[in-house]
Design a protein around this motif. Structure first.
Motif, short mmCIF file in Angstrom:
data_model
loop_
_atom_site.label_atom_id
_atom_site.label_comp_id
_atom_site.label_asym_id
_atom_site.label_seq_id
_atom_site.Cartn_x
_atom_site.Cartn_y
_atom_site.Cartn_z
N ALA A 238 13.79 19.10 -6.11
CA ALA A 238 13.66 19.88 -4.89
C ALA A 238 13.59 21.38 -5.16
CB ALA A 238 14.82 19.58 -3.94
N GLU A 239 14.22 21.84 -6.23
CA GLU A 239 14.21 23.27 -6.55
C GLU A 239 13.22 23.63 -7.64
OE1 GLU A 239 17.95 24.55 -8.31
OE2 GLU A 239 18.24 22.57 -9.19
N SER A 240 12.47 22.66 -8.14
CA SER A 240 11.59 22.90 -9.27
C SER A 240 10.35 23.70 -8.86
CB SER A 240 11.15 21.56 -9.87
OG SER A 240 10.19 21.76 -10.88
N ALA A 241 10.02 24.69 -9.69
CA ALA A 241 8.78 25.47 -9.51
C ALA A 241 7.69 24.98 -10.44
CB ALA A 241 9.06 26.94 -9.75
N CYS A 242 7.91 23.85 -11.08
CA CYS A 242 6.90 23.27 -11.97
C CYS A 242 5.84 22.57 -11.12
CB CYS A 242 7.54 22.28 -12.94
SG CYS A 242 6.37 21.40 -14.00
N THR A 243 4.61 23.05 -11.22
CA THR A 243 3.51 22.42 -10.47
C THR A 243 2.54 21.66 -11.36
OG1 THR A 243 2.19 24.46 -10.64
CG2 THR A 243 3.61 24.23 -8.71
N ALA A 244 2.62 21.85 -12.68
CA ALA A 244 1.66 21.22 -13.58
C ALA A 244 1.71 19.70 -13.50
CB ALA A 244 1.93 21.67 -15.03
N TYR A 245 2.89 19.15 -13.26
CA TYR A 245 3.04 17.70 -13.20
C TYR A 245 2.57 17.11 -11.87
CZ TYR A 245 5.47 17.20 -17.64
OH TYR A 245 5.77 17.17 -18.98
N ARG A 246 2.26 17.97 -10.91
CA ARG A 246 1.81 17.48 -9.61
C ARG A 246 0.29 17.44 -9.52
NH1 ARG A 246 5.66 21.74 -6.36
NH2 ARG A 246 7.64 21.13 -7.34
N GLU A 247 -0.37 18.03 -10.50
CA GLU A 247 -1.84 18.13 -10.43
C GLU A 247 -2.49 16.83 -10.87
OE1 GLU A 247 -2.65 21.49 -12.89
OE2 GLU A 247 -1.78 22.92 -11.48
N ARG B 138 10.82 24.31 -18.26
CA ARG B 138 10.94 23.13 -17.40
C ARG B 138 10.73 23.49 -15.94
NH1 ARG B 138 13.56 23.94 -22.42
NH2 ARG B 138 14.46 22.01 -23.19
N ASP B 139 10.40 24.76 -15.69
CA ASP B 139 10.29 25.26 -14.33
C ASP B 139 8.92 25.91 -14.14
OD1 ASP B 139 11.52 25.53 -11.80
OD2 ASP B 139 12.17 27.56 -12.23
N ALA B 140 8.86 27.18 -13.83
CA ALA B 140 7.59 27.83 -13.50
C ALA B 140 6.62 27.87 -14.67
CB ALA B 140 7.84 29.24 -12.98
N SER B 141 7.11 27.85 -15.91
CA SER B 141 6.23 27.93 -17.09
C SER B 141 5.97 26.56 -17.71
CB SER B 141 6.85 28.84 -18.15
OG SER B 141 7.02 30.16 -17.65
N CYS B 142 6.19 25.49 -16.96
CA CYS B 142 6.00 24.15 -17.51
C CYS B 142 4.53 23.89 -17.80
CB CYS B 142 6.54 23.10 -16.55
SG CYS B 142 5.54 22.86 -15.06
N ARG B 143 4.29 22.97 -18.71
CA ARG B 143 2.94 22.50 -19.05
C ARG B 143 2.93 20.98 -18.96
NH1 ARG B 143 2.74 27.32 -18.74
NH2 ARG B 143 1.53 28.78 -20.04
N ALA B 144 1.87 20.43 -18.44
CA ALA B 144 1.80 18.98 -18.21
C ALA B 144 1.76 18.19 -19.50
CB ALA B 144 0.57 18.65 -17.36
N ASN B 145 1.37 18.82 -20.60
CA ASN B 145 1.30 18.10 -21.87
C ASN B 145 2.54 18.29 -22.74
OD1 ASN B 145 0.78 20.79 -22.40
ND2 ASN B 145 -1.06 20.44 -23.62
N VAL B 146 3.60 18.87 -22.17
CA VAL B 146 4.82 19.12 -22.93
C VAL B 146 5.99 18.36 -22.30
CG1 VAL B 146 6.47 20.84 -23.75
CG2 VAL B 146 4.04 21.42 -23.61
N TRP C 293 8.75 15.10 -12.81
CA TRP C 293 8.24 16.35 -12.23
C TRP C 293 8.23 17.52 -13.22
CZ3 TRP C 293 12.97 14.24 -10.91
CH2 TRP C 293 14.09 14.99 -11.23
N ASN C 294 8.88 17.37 -14.39
CA ASN C 294 8.82 18.49 -15.35
C ASN C 294 8.92 18.05 -16.82
OD1 ASN C 294 11.54 17.89 -15.64
ND2 ASN C 294 12.27 19.91 -15.06
#
Length: 390
Positions: A381-390, A135-143, A341-342
């Motif tokens: 605010a603390e999330s390192a998930c970027t896949a949902y922002r693309e 749910r953080d740095a290893s997140c995937r947009a399709n999960v 966001w995640n």
């Protein structure tokens, strides 16, 4: 009586508005990877062979109940991959049939599935991997995740500790990587809510605790500093059951034993949950477990989105699930929604012992500008998930 009233309402809706609904057929895939289980001292609580699949089955029936009034039909395609089997092949097989996949698999298998080219446009529901990094740095947009993360569970426990003023903890963690991950989550939650972990100790005793717990555990815990709560990190269910009542200092026990934060438990009976519990018990001949609940929630989330959008397009369903319009009645006292966001399903966390629900987090007094449910787990605010922002 309530079920009859709902059915009557749906019939009226169908008669009055049926022309607005096109026929929609939805197939949902269920993909499970069987894992070798580590040896444990006790086999009193074996994992049911149908854990997860049974929950998906109840969710399918619930979808069908609503769907038959709205010209919507649902089908379930299941693939169970044996230990050492070809998980990727089974995944591709299901993806050729449907873009909606409910997955019970460890972290690495889940990520491998999400990264398949065939899964790029899929909507995958994680119902068993509680790894916070998914749910953080290893997140995937399709999960999307219908099972709470470890961070959500340990945050719930930390809130309880703060409310009870039990803010000095000691931790016993097993040597297994999952146990260590739970201990890491405890440290994060302690820092977040101002709890002090006075000492953390790794369980390194390989004796048969069924025979020696009364002697071994007091010795193991006698050097702990003064504390309010002893927290166990034993996700593999190896030694934790022997900790309560065997401590050097008489203290309450929590974590994976004693007071346990969990997604679901048979003691959850409020907010209409007893009705879900009874239906599941009749169908599976056992209590509903957390993975069952997560699979049920995934199935119902798909059904709710199909009902509201009247279509089975994966992009449209995903968009609706992540929108402010989506809500799922999850028998936990408030509507469940997905974090945009995640992909994590927001949900209250029951804190239970084996025979009762003790409390449910978020607890009163823990506030958030959006929703108190976002005090549990990784916040935006603390999330390192970027896949949902693309």
């Amino acid at each position: 009586m309530i079920i009859r009233s709902i059915a009557k309402y749906l019939v009226i809706l169908w008669v009055c508005c049926g022309a607005a609904y096109a026929e929609v057929a939805v197939t949902i895939g269920y993909l499970e990877q069987l894992e070798p289980q580590p040896p444990v001292l006790s086999n009193l609580d074996p994992v049911p062979a149908d854990e997860g699949l049974a929950g998906a089955g109840i969710g399918l029936k619930d979808n069908a109940t609503t769907g038959r009034f709205l010209k919507q039909t649902y089908a379930l395609e299941a693939r169970i991959v044996e230990e050492g089997g070809d998980f990727a092949a089974a995944a591709r097989d299901l993806l050729s049939i449907t873009p909606f996949i409910i997955v019970k698999a460890p972290r690495d298998k889940l990520l491998a599935l999400a990264d398949l080219p065939e899964a790029n446009a899929a909507v995958i529901f994680n119902v068993s991997a509680n790894d916070t990094d998914l749910r953080d740095a290893s997140c995937r947009a399709n999960v999307l995740h219908t099972l709470p993360s470890r961070a959500m569970l340990t945050d719930a426990l930390a809130q309880f500790g703060v409310r009870k003023k039990w803010t000095d903890w000691v931790v016993i963690a097993g040597p297994n990587p999952k146990d260590q991950a739970y201990a890491d989550a405890l440290e994060r939650s302690a820092k977040k809510f101002g709890v002090s972990i006075r000492e953390s100790k790794v369980w390194d005793i390989d004796a048969d605790m069924r025979r020696t717990a009364f002697q071994e555990l007091p010795l193991f815990t006698q050097d702990f500093p003064e504390h309010d709560l002893l927290v166990v990190a034993d996700e593999t269910d190896d030694f934790g059951r022997y900790v309560p009542m065997n401590l050097w200092q008489p203290r309450p026990v929590a974590g994976t034993e004693g007071l346990v934060p969990t997604a679901w438990h048979r003691t959850v009976e409020q907010w209409g949950a007893a009705q879900l519990q009874k239906r599941f018990d009749r169908a599976a001949d056992r209590p509903m477990r957390s993975v069952d609940y997560a699979a049920w929630a995934a199935m119902r989330a798909i059904g709710e989105a199909v009902t509201r959008t009247n279509q089975a397009d994966a992009a449209a369903i995903r968009g609706y699930l992540l929108s402010d319009k989506f809500e799922l009645a999850g028998f936990k006292g408030r509507p469940l929604t997905f974090r945009s966001w995640n992909g994590q399903l927001r949900q209250p966390i029951p804190l239970i012992h084996s025979r009762a629900l003790v409390a449910q987090a978020p607890l009163e007094g823990f506030l958030h500008q959006r929703t108190e449910l976002d005090t549990l787990g990784i916040d935006e605010a603390e999330s390192a998930c970027t896949a949902y922002r693309e």
